[in-house]
Design a protein around this motif. Structure first.
Motif, PDB file in Angstrom:
ATOM      1  N   TYR A 371       0.860  -1.190   0.000  1.00 30.24           N
ATOM      2  CA  TYR A 371       0.000   0.000   0.000  1.00 30.24           C
ATOM      3  C   TYR A 371       0.891   1.232   0.000  1.00 30.24           C
ATOM      4  O   TYR A 371       1.729   1.409   0.895  1.00 30.24           O
ATOM      5  N   LEU A 372       0.762   2.083  -1.015  1.00 35.15           N
ATOM      6  CA  LEU A 372       1.515   3.333  -1.099  1.00 35.15           C
ATOM      7  C   LEU A 372       0.548   4.492  -1.009  1.00 35.15           C
ATOM      8  O   LEU A 372      -0.449   4.534  -1.737  1.00 35.15           O
ATOM      9  N   CYS A 373       0.843   5.441  -0.152  1.00 34.93           N
ATOM     10  CA  CYS A 373      -0.022   6.620  -0.054  1.00 34.93           C
ATOM     11  C   CYS A 373       0.825   7.873   0.003  1.00 34.93           C
ATOM     12  O   CYS A 373       1.858   7.931   0.668  1.00 34.93           O
ATOM     13  N   SER A 374       0.390   8.864  -0.739  1.00 39.76           N
ATOM     14  CA  SER A 374       0.985  10.192  -0.678  1.00 39.76           C
ATOM     15  C   SER A 374       0.178  11.017   0.310  1.00 39.76           C
ATOM     16  O   SER A 374      -1.057  10.980   0.299  1.00 39.76           O
ATOM     17  N   TYR A 375       0.871  11.728   1.179  1.00 37.54           N
ATOM     18  CA  TYR A 375       0.183  12.501   2.210  1.00 37.54           C
ATOM     19  C   TYR A 375       0.742  13.916   2.239  1.00 37.54           C
ATOM     20  O   TYR A 375       1.837  14.191   1.725  1.00 37.54           O
ATOM     21  N   GLY A 376       0.006  14.826   2.843  1.00 38.70           N
ATOM     22  CA  GLY A 376       0.464  16.199   2.990  1.00 38.70           C
ATOM     23  C   GLY A 376      -0.133  16.831   4.231  1.00 38.70           C
ATOM     24  O   GLY A 376      -1.290  16.582   4.559  1.00 38.70           O
ATOM     25  N   PHE A 377       0.675  17.596   4.932  1.00 39.26           N
ATOM     26  CA  PHE A 377       0.200  18.298   6.118  1.00 39.26           C
ATOM     27  C   PHE A 377       1.072  19.522   6.357  1.00 39.26           C
ATOM     28  O   PHE A 377       2.171  19.641   5.794  1.00 39.26           O
ATOM     29  N   THR A 378       0.584  20.408   7.165  1.00 35.32           N
ATOM     30  CA  THR A 378       1.327  21.605   7.546  1.00 35.32           C
ATOM     31  C   THR A 378       1.830  21.422   8.969  1.00 35.32           C
ATOM     32  O   THR A 378       1.044  21.165   9.881  1.00 35.32           O
ATOM     33  N   ASP A 379       3.147  21.520   9.158  1.00 42.27           N
ATOM     34  CA  ASP A 379       3.717  21.270  10.477  1.00 42.27           C
ATOM     35  C   ASP A 379       3.524  22.470  11.403  1.00 42.27           C
ATOM     36  O   ASP A 379       2.927  23.494  11.029  1.00 42.27           O
ATOM     37  N   SER A 380       4.041  22.342  12.624  1.00 41.64           N
ATOM     38  CA  SER A 380       3.838  23.387  13.629  1.00 41.64           C
ATOM     39  C   SER A 380       4.500  24.707  13.259  1.00 41.64           C
ATOM     40  O   SER A 380       4.149  25.756  13.787  1.00 41.64           O
ATOM     41  N   SER A 381       5.459  24.660  12.325  1.00 36.92           N
ATOM     42  CA  SER A 381       6.127  25.889  11.875  1.00 36.92           C
ATOM     43  C   SER A 381       5.434  26.511  10.668  1.00 36.92           C
ATOM     44  O   SER A 381       5.916  27.499  10.121  1.00 36.92           O
ATOM     45  N   GLY A 382       4.305  25.899  10.238  1.00 37.84           N
ATOM     46  CA  GLY A 382       3.590  26.425   9.094  1.00 37.84           C
ATOM     47  C   GLY A 382       4.167  26.004   7.761  1.00 37.84           C
ATOM     48  O   GLY A 382       3.804  26.556   6.721  1.00 37.84           O
ATOM     49  N   ILE A 383       5.060  25.002   7.767  1.00 36.96           N
ATOM     50  CA  ILE A 383       5.696  24.523   6.545  1.00 36.96           C
ATOM     51  C   ILE A 383       4.944  23.296   6.046  1.00 36.96           C
ATOM     52  O   ILE A 383       4.667  22.367   6.810  1.00 36.96           O
ATOM     53  N   GLU A 384       4.621  23.289   4.758  1.00 36.36           N
ATOM     54  CA  GLU A 384       3.915  22.141   4.191  1.00 36.36           C
ATOM     55  C   GLU A 384       4.874  20.970   4.022  1.00 36.36           C
ATOM     56  O   GLU A 384       5.961  21.111   3.455  1.00 36.36           O
ATOM     57  N   GLN A 385       4.484  19.838   4.540  1.00 40.80           N
ATOM     58  CA  GLN A 385       5.282  18.623   4.434  1.00 40.80           C
ATOM     59  C   GLN A 385       4.521  17.611   3.570  1.00 40.80           C
ATOM     60  O   GLN A 385       3.333  17.404   3.747  1.00 40.80           O
ATOM     61  N   ARG A 386       5.229  16.991   2.638  1.00 46.93           N
ATOM     62  CA  ARG A 386       4.613  15.982   1.788  1.00 46.93           C
ATOM     63  C   ARG A 386       5.549  14.794   1.671  1.00 46.93           C
ATOM     64  O   ARG A 386       6.768  14.923   1.799  1.00 46.93           O
ATOM     65  N   GLY A 387       5.003  13.639   1.435  1.00 43.29           N
ATOM     66  CA  GLY A 387       5.821  12.448   1.289  1.00 43.29           C
ATOM     67  C   GLY A 387       4.973  11.267   0.890  1.00 43.29           C
ATOM     68  O   GLY A 387       3.765  11.373   0.698  1.00 43.29           O
TER      69      GLY A 387
END
Length: 580
Positions: A371-387
């Motif tokens: 199972y492969l999933c791409s995700y995205g969120f904004t961290d506590s510093s307001g920087i968008e993280q994706r992976g």
């Protein structure tokens, strides 16, 4: 106490680094972990750039289709050149490159019938008859029938004049019509039976009854067009398709994807999010509890609600893994199978860690049973993280791998198993393509905590070059092409390398238009950590290397980087111990 790792596995983030099994990792990134060794994932192969940004991609007859929103597409169960899809307005059918609304219009006006000529029926033999007709497309799709005609008293030997035919819409490729006549059985049941097929027309027609004997019964009497907001289309065995609207689950008539009889509707207790098929069963993911619907025909489907509160939070996160369906819930990755619904990441990730990945954002696919999933969120510093998170559920101990990539859409080719990623909304890449060079992998061991502080004196990293013939040939072709382009620029003095030769931003500072040559050199390093501090970095494979002395440490770790396959790690007190 020596350290020996000879079979590598992935992450179990729920456990502390010191509690991991000896072959598991604190960090496993861009590594395949398929054969017990450390082998990096290959770089993506560029396939195509879409003209417009998209969220859904699908390969149909070697042509890439795309849509700016979530669309569910399925090949036809009856013809190789047809594709059915929902989510882009009303349900559609694609034939070649032509697209039509899936719903078939039906005649709305009733036929008018009368005895031909001046004859009258025999009072002793007369019976009441009715007529109707349907439209039929070039693809053998038959519409619902027109309303029944007026009743007519008739007896054998009389012909019937039939009028009131209407022309069908021109945008659905209707090319003929079928006429049906009623007959009443000895038990008093009346049904319509096929008597004649002819090109569509409006001219009256005379039914010479003796020449047009009744044949099969009207099949489309209870057909219904699919709802305009039908979505979540999936294919099932025995020619069935399924979709949903809100809480209502629809099934098409077997082998008739244009007909969705309302008599087959099943209703769930919660809004449906998406569907998945495993074996002959249908997994129904909702905003509450999941369901399993099973059966071999739409009129015999049975629905079971699974007594687990595991709602689906992303329709794009639903993936078919063979005989199971995986989907993201607020608590972790859920797998639905014949044994029910199970939270498979319960032992891998805490709920907090899972929530930090923002499962509501998941865009998922499958590759090599994972199972492969791409995700995205904004961290506590307001920087968008994706992976990308890769979940391996194939072994006794599930594990995770991370990849430095992301995707707006995924498509797994059912014919080849290849996985395609949509990057930046427009660029399609093939994941881990066979002929592409390896990327850089990172694998960090568990924290080996010793009963007493010690100093290890030697390390041996075993491995080998794992480049495939396809990779070597592709690298050679690309290198020769780059050299040819560079030679042409040099011969014409058009490298753009002189000061002020190029506009600002066209090339890097002190750069040129020359293409760098990919040498394809293997890269490898292993860093040894003692009590959290890097004490040595090794760049040699298959050679014992001495480690620095003069200190003691109670916790040791090894981190591998590079594009080479690593098969074993040995950390010992002295080189002589390697022989043991």
């Amino acid at each position: 106490m020596s350290i020996r790792i000879s079979s590598f596995s992935g992450e179990i983030p729920r456990l502390l680094g010191r509690l991991l099994p000896n072959n598991h990792a604190q960090l496993a990134q861009n590594t395949k972990l398929e054969n017990g060794g450390l082998v990096p994932i290959r770089r993506g192969r560029y396939v195509q750039r879409l003209e417009e940004p998209a969220r859904t991609i699908y390969q149909f007859n070697d042509r890439w289709l795309s849509w700016p929103l979530r669309v569910d597409a399925q090949p036809a169960p009856i013809a190789a050149n047809r594709l059915y899809y929902t989510g882009d307005g009303a349900p559609k059918i694609m034939v070649g490159t032509d697209v039509y609304d899936l719903a078939l219009p039906a005649p709305t006006g009733a036929l008018t019938i009368a005895i031909e000529g001046s004859e009258t029926p025999d009072p002793d033999l007369e019976a009441t008859i009715l007529y109707t007709y349907t439209w039929v497309t070039e693809f053998d799709e038959e519409s619902e029938p027109a309303p029944a005609s007026n009743e007519l008293l008739w007896s054998a030997g009389l012909n019937v004049s039939v009028s009131g035919f209407a022309l069908p819409p021109i945008n659905r490729r209707f090319n003929r019509m079928r006429i049906y006549r009623s007959q009443t059985s000895a038990l008093g049941a009346t049904a319509f039976y096929f008597i004649k097929e002819m090109p569509v027309q409006t001219a009256p027609w005379v039914d010479v009854v003796d020449d047009n004997t009744i044949q099969e019964q009207l099949p489309s009497l209870e057909y219904n067009v699919p709802p305009e907001d039908l979505t979540g289309l999936v294919s099932m065995p025995n020619g069935m398709m399924a979709g949903f609207v809100g809480k209502r689950l629809y099934f098409c008539e077997p082998w008739r994807p244009h007909a969705w009889p309302e008599k087959y509707i099943l209703t769930t207790d919660f809004e449906i999010v998406g569907l998945g098929v495993f074996g002959s069963a249908l997994a129904v993911m909702t905003t509450g509890q999941p369901y399993i619907v099973a059966g071999t025909a739409p009129d015999s489907m049975t629905m079971e609600r699974l007594e687990v509160n595991l709602p689906c939070v992303s329709a794009q996160g639903i993936v078919d893994l063979g005989y199971t369906i995986a989907y993201p819930s607020p608590d972790g990755l859920v797998v639905v199978s014949t044994s029910g619904a199970n939270l498979m990441t319960r032992e891998l990730l805490s709920r907090d860690d899972w929530q930090r990945l923002n499962p509501f954002s998941f865009v998922a696919g499958s590759f090599a049973g994972r199972y492969l999933c791409s995700y995205g969120f904004t961290d506590s510093s307001g920087i968008e993280q994706r992976g990308i998170l890769i979940v391996d559920l194939t072994g006794a101990q599930p594990f995770l791998i991370r990849a430095g990539d992301d995707a707006d859409g995924m498509f797994t080719d059912p014919k080849t198993g290849a996985l395609y990623l949509l990057r930046g909304g427009q660029d399609i890449y093939e994941w881990d393509a066979l002929a592409m060079p390896f990327g850089e992998q990172v694998w960090r061991s568990k924290k080996f905590v010793l009963p007493a502080p010690t100093n290890y004196g030697c390390i041996l990293i075993e491995g080998e070059d794992t480049a495939t013939p396809e990779q070597r040939e592709t690298a050679r072709i690309r290198t020769e092409a780059a050299k040819a382009r560079n030679r042409e620029l040099i011969d014409t003095d058009a490298t753009g390398g002189a000061i002020n030769a190029m506009p600002i931003g066209r090339v890097t500072f002190a750069g040129s238009l020359l293409t760098p040559i990919e040498e394809g050199q293997p890269s490898f390093s292993a860093t040894v950590y003692a009590d959290g501090k890097a004490v040595a970095t090794v760049y040699k494979l298959n050679e014992p290397v001495r480690l620095p002395s003069g200190f003691l440490a109670g916790m040791w770790e090894v981190e591998i980087r590079g594009n080479q396959m690593v098969t074993a790690i040995s950390v010992v007190g002295s080189p002589s111990e390697l022989q043991q």
